[in-house]
Every structure is written in C-alpha cells, then in structure tokens.
Write a protein that holds these residues in place. Structure first.
Motif, short mmCIF file in Angstrom:
data_model
loop_
_atom_site.label_atom_id
_atom_site.label_comp_id
_atom_site.label_asym_id
_atom_site.label_seq_id
_atom_site.Cartn_x
_atom_site.Cartn_y
_atom_site.Cartn_z
N LEU A 172 0.82 -1.22 0.00
CA LEU A 172 0.00 0.00 0.00
C LEU A 172 0.85 1.26 0.00
CD1 LEU A 172 -2.96 -0.93 2.40
CD2 LEU A 172 -2.90 -0.95 -0.09
N GLY A 173 2.07 1.17 0.55
CA GLY A 173 2.95 2.34 0.58
C GLY A 173 3.21 2.88 -0.81
N GLY A 174 3.51 1.99 -1.74
CA GLY A 174 3.78 2.41 -3.13
C GLY A 174 2.58 3.06 -3.77
N LYS A 175 1.38 2.52 -3.50
CA LYS A 175 0.15 3.09 -4.06
C LYS A 175 -0.10 4.50 -3.52
CE LYS A 175 -2.33 -1.21 -4.97
NZ LYS A 175 -3.54 -1.99 -4.69
N ILE A 176 0.11 4.65 -2.21
CA ILE A 176 -0.10 5.96 -1.57
C ILE A 176 0.86 6.99 -2.16
CG2 ILE A 176 0.17 7.23 0.62
CD1 ILE A 176 -0.77 4.56 2.00
N LYS A 177 2.13 6.61 -2.23
CA LYS A 177 3.15 7.54 -2.76
C LYS A 177 2.85 7.90 -4.21
CE LYS A 177 8.14 8.25 -2.95
NZ LYS A 177 9.47 7.60 -2.90
N HIS A 178 2.47 6.91 -5.01
CA HIS A 178 2.15 7.16 -6.41
C HIS A 178 0.98 8.14 -6.55
CE1 HIS A 178 1.33 6.59 -10.67
NE2 HIS A 178 0.08 6.29 -10.36
N SER A 179 -0.08 7.92 -5.78
CA SER A 179 -1.26 8.79 -5.89
C SER A 179 -0.96 10.22 -5.45
CB SER A 179 -2.43 8.21 -5.10
OG SER A 179 -3.00 7.12 -5.81
N LEU A 180 -0.17 10.36 -4.39
CA LEU A 180 0.19 11.71 -3.93
C LEU A 180 1.09 12.41 -4.95
CD1 LEU A 180 0.78 11.02 -0.14
CD2 LEU A 180 -1.13 12.28 -1.17
N THR A 181 2.02 11.67 -5.51
CA THR A 181 2.91 12.24 -6.53
C THR A 181 2.10 12.69 -7.74
OG1 THR A 181 4.69 10.79 -5.78
CG2 THR A 181 4.93 11.77 -7.96
N ARG A 182 1.12 11.86 -8.12
CA ARG A 182 0.26 12.21 -9.27
C ARG A 182 -0.58 13.45 -8.97
NH1 ARG A 182 -0.50 13.53 -13.41
NH2 ARG A 182 -2.11 12.94 -14.91
N ALA A 183 -1.13 13.53 -7.76
CA ALA A 183 -1.92 14.70 -7.37
C ALA A 183 -1.09 15.98 -7.48
CB ALA A 183 -2.46 14.54 -5.95
N LEU A 184 0.18 15.89 -7.07
CA LEU A 184 1.05 17.06 -7.09
C LEU A 184 1.55 17.40 -8.49
CD1 LEU A 184 2.89 16.35 -3.75
CD2 LEU A 184 1.56 18.42 -4.26
N GLU A 185 1.62 16.40 -9.36
CA GLU A 185 1.94 16.68 -10.77
C GLU A 185 0.80 17.49 -11.42
OE1 GLU A 185 4.56 12.64 -11.66
OE2 GLU A 185 2.51 12.81 -12.42
#
Length: 257
Positions: free
Chosen positions: A138-151
């Motif tokens: 789940l850590g990878g999914k969380i980080k990916h989604s937050l990174t995408r939101a900030l992009e």
C-alpha cells in the motif's frame, strides 16, 4: 446505516446561498478543489462543511462522479475522526479508495481523485498497522497517488502534508536505512514537504498537527519543543468548517496529554 453526529455543530460552518462561493477559496486552500457550478454538487459540499457527513455522502453519490470528491472527502473525514467501529471505519475507507480508482480512470486529471485515494489508503494503513500495510504494497500506491496529485496541482497543500507524513511514517516504522532504500523515505524530504505545505496554507491546523507528529516520528525527543509549539499553534487556529474544527480538537487533545 447510522452516521454519528458531528459533535461541534456551529452556525459559522453553514454556508447558505452565495456564502459558499464567497468563502470557497479559503475553505479549499488545502485541496484546491474547483468551485462546482452545479447547485446539487454545491449542496453536497455545504453538508460536508457543516459536518453533516452522512448527508454529504448521500448527496454526493446521488450526483454521480461530478460530486465524488464531496462524497469521498466526507466519508474519509468521518471515518478518520468520528467512526469508532474499526470494521466500519475500514469499510468506509476502502469504499472511498475504490470510488477514487473509478474516478482516476474517467477523470485522470482530477487532483483530488488521486489525493483522496492516498488519504483513504493512508488512514486504512494506520488502522491495520503501517508495517502490515507496507508489506501489502500500500505504501507504493499511496506515494504514487500523492505524486500524481502534485503533478496535476503543484499547489495542493494537503497532498504535500500527506506526502511529508508518508516519509515520517515509513522512517518511524522501518527505520532510516530500510525506509530510504526500499521506500525512498527521507527525513529532509519529509521536512521540506511539510514546510512547503504550511507556506501554502498558513491557516491550517492539520498541517501543523501532521508536521508535529512527523517531527516526533523522525527526530524523537530532540524536536519535541517544536512539536509542542506546532500543536499549540494548531489549537489556536480559527476553524472555518467541521473538518477544521475536528483538527483543532485533535491539537487540543495532544496538548492535554
């Protein structure tokens, strides 16, 4: 299903008529949600800001995907702050994450479809234990989604807070070495993200609470004084809606411990 009542009802959190749009920029400084033109979507957000979370979820889902952000934020905030039944809490958070994934397919450029996905998975992870959640990927999914939101929206203060908290949580649970090598978590990055969030949203209680928590997780007793100052500043914030009031109450509880 029965929804618990928001324990601090206040006329100041009700935004009838034009008041919602007039206060929208301040209310959504953290999540950068655009003001909805559809009056029925506005009603879902009114219910959310007033603390009628169950009504906000029902109204938001009735409007379809255009109001998923209102429904999802209401369900996630309710689950995090007010739901005492752990199974029910986790169920609500999983439902939010699933709706966000639908939204990501249909509306990939909606920053909050990604942010609220990460928020729901993050709170779910805390509920089952962060170590267990990391083992489940789940850590990878969380980080990916937050990174995408900030992009999509670089000024998304809430996503910066959540990403900073992610770095702190990982370091706290698996240590600096494993956290850095396996999950890319770093104390300096966590600190910088939380500082940036506070600059973008200086009236935010939750930014301060999460920053304080992160300092203790990453640096321990050496930063306790800074954490206490941040909790005090958070407790002194003037809430504009139900969620902000819940954040202020969390800060007060931390100071009382």
């Amino acid at each position: 299903m029965a929804w618990k009542r928001f324990p601090y009802p206040d006329a100041a959190y009700v935004y009838p008529g034009a008041a919602l749009q007039q206060n929208w920029a301040r209310l959504h400084r953290g999540d950068c949600e655009p003001f909805p033109e559809d009056p029925t979507v506005q009603e879902a957000w009114r219910s959310y800001h007033a603390g009628d979370f169950g009504k906000a979820v029902d109204a938001g889902l009735a409007c379809g995907m255009a109001a998923y952000n209102a429904a999802n934020k209401a369900a996630a905030i309710y689950a995090n702050y007010l739901e005492s039944d752990d199974e029910r809490k986790r169920s609500l958070l999983v439902e939010v994450a699933q709706r966000c994934e639908e939204q990501q397919e249909q509306m990939p450029d909606d920053a909050n479809a990604w942010y609220l996905h990460a928020y729901a998975l993050g709170r779910y992870s805390q509920s089952i234990s962060v170590v267990k959640a990391l083992a489940q990927g789940l850590g990878g999914k969380i980080k990916h989604s937050l990174t995408r939101a900030l992009e999509i929206q670089p000024g998304h203060a809430d996503a910066l807070v959540a990403l900073g908290a992610y770095h702190a949580e990982v370091i706290d649970k698996v240590g600096v070495l494993v956290g850095g090598l396996t999950y890319g978590a770093k104390k300096t990055t966590g600190n910088e993200l939380l500082e940036a969030a506070l600059k973008l949203n200086p009236d935010s209680a939750i930014s301060r609470v999460e920053y304080a928590n992160a300092l203790v997780m990453m640096f321990g007793k050496s930063r306790m004084k800074d954490a206490e100052r941040l909790y005090q500043e958070a407790a002194d914030c003037v809430p504009m809606d139900a969620m902000e009031r819940l954040d202020v109450e969390v800060a007060k509880a931390e100071l009382a411990d």
